[in-house]
Design a protein around this motif. Structure first.
Motif, short mmCIF file in Angstrom:
data_model
loop_
_atom_site.label_atom_id
_atom_site.label_comp_id
_atom_site.label_asym_id
_atom_site.label_seq_id
_atom_site.Cartn_x
_atom_site.Cartn_y
_atom_site.Cartn_z
N ALA A 204 0.83 -1.21 0.00
CA ALA A 204 0.00 0.00 0.00
C ALA A 204 0.87 1.25 0.00
O ALA A 204 0.55 2.25 -0.66
CB ALA A 204 -0.92 0.00 1.22
N ALA A 205 2.00 1.21 0.72
CA ALA A 205 2.91 2.35 0.73
C ALA A 205 3.46 2.63 -0.66
O ALA A 205 3.57 3.79 -1.08
CB ALA A 205 4.06 2.08 1.72
N ARG A 206 3.82 1.56 -1.38
CA ARG A 206 4.33 1.74 -2.75
C ARG A 206 3.26 2.35 -3.65
O ARG A 206 3.56 3.19 -4.52
CB ARG A 206 4.81 0.41 -3.31
CG ARG A 206 6.11 -0.09 -2.67
CD ARG A 206 6.71 -1.22 -3.48
NE ARG A 206 5.86 -2.41 -3.48
CZ ARG A 206 5.92 -3.39 -2.58
NH1 ARG A 206 6.80 -3.30 -1.58
NH2 ARG A 206 5.14 -4.44 -2.65
N ALA A 207 2.00 1.96 -3.45
CA ALA A 207 0.91 2.52 -4.26
C ALA A 207 0.77 4.02 -3.99
O ALA A 207 0.55 4.81 -4.91
CB ALA A 207 -0.40 1.79 -3.95
N TYR A 208 0.90 4.42 -2.71
CA TYR A 208 0.86 5.84 -2.38
C TYR A 208 2.02 6.58 -3.05
O TYR A 208 1.86 7.71 -3.53
CB TYR A 208 0.93 6.03 -0.86
CG TYR A 208 -0.41 6.04 -0.17
CD1 TYR A 208 -0.87 7.19 0.46
CD2 TYR A 208 -1.22 4.91 -0.13
CE1 TYR A 208 -2.09 7.22 1.11
CE2 TYR A 208 -2.45 4.92 0.51
CZ TYR A 208 -2.88 6.07 1.13
OH TYR A 208 -4.09 6.08 1.77
N GLY A 209 3.19 5.95 -3.07
CA GLY A 209 4.34 6.58 -3.70
C GLY A 209 4.12 6.80 -5.19
O GLY A 209 4.47 7.85 -5.73
N ALA B 100 0.37 15.00 0.26
CA ALA B 100 -0.46 14.08 1.05
C ALA B 100 -0.17 12.64 0.68
O ALA B 100 -0.04 11.77 1.56
CB ALA B 100 -1.95 14.41 0.83
N PHE B 101 -0.08 12.36 -0.63
CA PHE B 101 0.26 10.99 -1.04
C PHE B 101 1.64 10.59 -0.53
O PHE B 101 1.87 9.46 -0.11
CB PHE B 101 0.20 10.86 -2.56
CG PHE B 101 -1.18 10.71 -3.12
CD1 PHE B 101 -2.02 9.70 -2.68
CD2 PHE B 101 -1.66 11.59 -4.09
CE1 PHE B 101 -3.30 9.55 -3.19
CE2 PHE B 101 -2.94 11.45 -4.60
CZ PHE B 101 -3.76 10.44 -4.16
N ASP B 102 2.58 11.55 -0.56
CA ASP B 102 3.92 11.24 -0.11
C ASP B 102 3.94 10.99 1.40
O ASP B 102 4.63 10.08 1.88
CB ASP B 102 4.86 12.40 -0.46
CG ASP B 102 6.31 11.96 -0.53
OD1 ASP B 102 6.58 10.89 -1.11
OD2 ASP B 102 7.16 12.68 0.01
N VAL B 103 3.18 11.78 2.15
CA VAL B 103 3.07 11.55 3.59
C VAL B 103 2.45 10.18 3.85
O VAL B 103 2.92 9.43 4.71
CB VAL B 103 2.24 12.65 4.27
CG1 VAL B 103 1.90 12.28 5.71
CG2 VAL B 103 2.99 13.98 4.25
N GLY B 104 1.40 9.85 3.09
CA GLY B 104 0.78 8.53 3.23
C GLY B 104 1.76 7.41 2.99
O GLY B 104 1.77 6.40 3.71
N ARG B 105 2.61 7.59 1.99
CA ARG B 105 3.64 6.58 1.70
C ARG B 105 4.57 6.40 2.90
O ARG B 105 4.86 5.28 3.32
CB ARG B 105 4.45 6.99 0.47
CG ARG B 105 5.62 6.06 0.16
CD ARG B 105 6.51 6.62 -0.93
NE ARG B 105 7.17 7.86 -0.52
CZ ARG B 105 8.23 7.93 0.25
NH1 ARG B 105 8.77 6.82 0.74
NH2 ARG B 105 8.76 9.09 0.57
N ALA C 219 4.75 -0.44 8.35
CA ALA C 219 5.19 -1.78 7.93
C ALA C 219 6.49 -2.17 8.65
O ALA C 219 6.63 -3.30 9.15
CB ALA C 219 5.39 -1.83 6.42
N ASP C 220 7.43 -1.22 8.71
CA ASP C 220 8.70 -1.51 9.38
C ASP C 220 8.49 -1.84 10.86
O ASP C 220 9.10 -2.77 11.40
CB ASP C 220 9.63 -0.29 9.26
CG ASP C 220 10.34 -0.23 7.91
OD1 ASP C 220 10.21 -1.21 7.14
OD2 ASP C 220 10.98 0.78 7.63
#
Length: 526
Positions: free
Chosen positions: A52-57, A108-113, A120-121
């Protein structure tokens, strides 16, 4: 099973660790270890969260290249013509607003990423820490064997005592490691929830579904701010909160065709997006058409500075490093503080903090206090008199105690029942929320309440809190949240920022001048 949420798991493992440390007998130690083993492991799939993080990125990159960059190119051009449908706005102004909106979207998308990557970490870290710790507890439990019988428990040989202490050491390490894993998971989950809720609250235009509003209208209104174009704190001081956007849209959609046409006329004829935004904020606060018309006349043609001065008791400011500092920021109108009794010394903190919270969410109410009967007064002394009169009204409504013979003197406090009554009576109508009191008797209770508190203020609903200390009790109100910092208004006449950790640990000295640091109660809007 105990510990089904991250905060409860954290508390349960700490309690189990204490039980292991204090177990007097083998049987007590068995019970304590079983308690530690009964707490579920940290949940979540790090790979799914990372995906999901990659999708935000990817969304952030797409927004930067396909939306933000083209809009910025257009904004650099000189566009002089009027923008049809938006009175008093130039195409240049609209494009600049679009550029800011596009930038905020990609940010915002970058913050979400970043939020999801960090989550995840930490979930992975917590799970890897928890697994061997659980195995150590299982080993300790196996070494103890079955429970002792009645007579076995009465007499314990030296060798048995030594073995019990050896096993206790193994169990202590395992329980401590499990507790640390639970703490990592809990902190990560709460931080992710806080940041993602904040992003959702800031997605303003999408929450505006009012009939008759164009896409341009929604964009301009959602980003209208109390601060000027070039102020770096502009984005922290948008006029319309998520709650305002949703409530104003719902009320606009329920209007009769005639009322909607009249309200649209006021919006179309407004001199600025700020005037339009305050009209919608007044609509969200529950006012009828006649009051809205009068309010519109009062603010029509007024400058941005005038609107901010009269309608917004608090401005969020960063320091020279772009951080929210812990310095006191005075809340004043024409030299007079928004303070209890006018000078901060009167015992009307509950009423005063409630009045301040209501003024933040209801611009009509704020203007009645600052602008007087005609809405245009600039007298600090007159404002102070009106403010004190209103504080005393709310104090009486909550059956507050007065000093002096037969209670004829100044206010001297209010009990929790009165506090609950005035919080709900004064804030329900302008926010649409029922305010419910919740006791915060421990650090764990404060930690557990934080997600709801932060979501409420992120959406634009102030949260009253009670603090105690050597000097007694005090009422404040949480008014905003940015990152791990909470903005707190003290009715002594100032606003400051405190950290989440200080709130949880009962160290709100920075918000109470080191006098009343521990939060023991809160009213959460639901």
């Amino acid at each position: 099973m105990a510990g089904e949420d991250t905060t409860t798991r954290r508390a349960e493992l700490l309690a189990a660790l204490h039980d292991i440390e204090g177990a007097d007998s083998k049987n007590d130690l068995i019970v304590a270890i079983d308690r530690a083993l009964a707490v579920p492991a940290p949940m979540g799939d790090p790979d799914t969260i990372e995906s999901a993080a990659r999708a935000y990125g990817k969304a952030a990159d797409h927004c930067r290249h396909e939306v933000e960059a083209p809009v910025e190119q257009v904004s650099d051009k000189e566009l002089k013509q009027s923008w049809e449908g938006m009175a008093s706005l130039t195409a240049q102004g609209v494009i600049k607003a679009a550029a800011r909106t596009a930038q905020q979207m990609s940010e915002a998308f970058d913050v979400g990423r970043k939020v999801l990557h960090r989550l995840a970490d930490n979930v992975d870290k917590a799970q890897k820490k928890d697994k061997p710790a659980s195995e150590a507890l299982i080993r300790a439990r196996t070494l103890l064997g079955g429970e002792d019988g009645f007579f076995d428990d009465m007499v314990e040989k030296d060798a048995e005592e030594a073995e019990k202490e050896r096993v206790r050491g193994i169990a202590k390490v395992g329980a401590a490691e499990r507790r640390e894993a639970a703490q990592i998971a809990d902190d990560a989950a709460r931080a992710a929830a806080r940041d993602l809720n904040k992003l959702a609250a800031e997605a303003g235009a999408g929450k505006m579904t009012g009939k008759g509003l164009s896409a341009v209208d929604k964009m301009m209104l959602a980003e209208a701010s109390t601060l000027g174009e070039n102020n770096s704190d502009r984005k922290y001081n948008e006029i319309l909160t998520a709650n305002d956007l949703e409530r104003s849209s719902a009320r606009l959609n329920r209007m009769s065709p005639a009322e909607r046409a009249e309200f649209q006329r006021m919006l179309d004829e407004a001199d600025s997006p700020e005037q339009q935004a305050y009209l919608l904020k007044a609509l969200a606060a529950g006012h009828g058409m006649k009051t809205l018309q009068d309010f519109n006349e009062d603010i029509d043609g007024k400058s941005e500075a005038w609107l901010q001065r009269h309608l917004d008791p608090v401005v969020a400011e960063t320091d020279s490093n772009g951080k929210f500092g812990t310095h006191e920021q005075s809340n004043v109108f024409q030299g007079k503080e928004w303070a209890q009794g006018g000078d901060g010394n009167e015992g009307s903190c509950v009423a005063s903090s409630t009045v301040h919270a209501r003024a933040m969410v209801d611009p009509v109410y704020a203007l009645e206090l600052t602008g007087g009967p005609d809405g245009n007064e600039e007298s600090g002394e007159a404002f102070q008199r009106r403010l004190i009169d209103e504080q005393h009204r709310v104090h009486e409504d909550g059956d507050g105690v007065n000093s002096g013979l037969f209670g004829t003197g100044p206010p001297e406090g209010m009990d929790d029942e009165g506090w609950s009554e005035v919080a709900d009576n004064e804030l329900n109508s302008p926010t649409g929320a029922d305010y419910e009191r919740q006791d915060l008797g421990s650090a764990n209770a404060r930690r557990g309440a934080l997600p709801e508190i932060e979501q409420a203020v992120a959406e634009g609903r102030p949260v009253p809190i009670k603090t105690v200390g050597p000097d007694g009790a005090h009422a404040l109100v949480i008014t905003a949240q940015e990152g791990s910092m909470l903005q707190v208004h003290n009715p002594w006449g100032f606003t400051t920022w405190v950290s989440e950790d200080d709130f949880v640990d009962g160290k709100l000295g920075g918000a109470t001048r080191d006098r009343l640091p521990e939060a023991t109660g809160v009213h959460i809007p639901r």
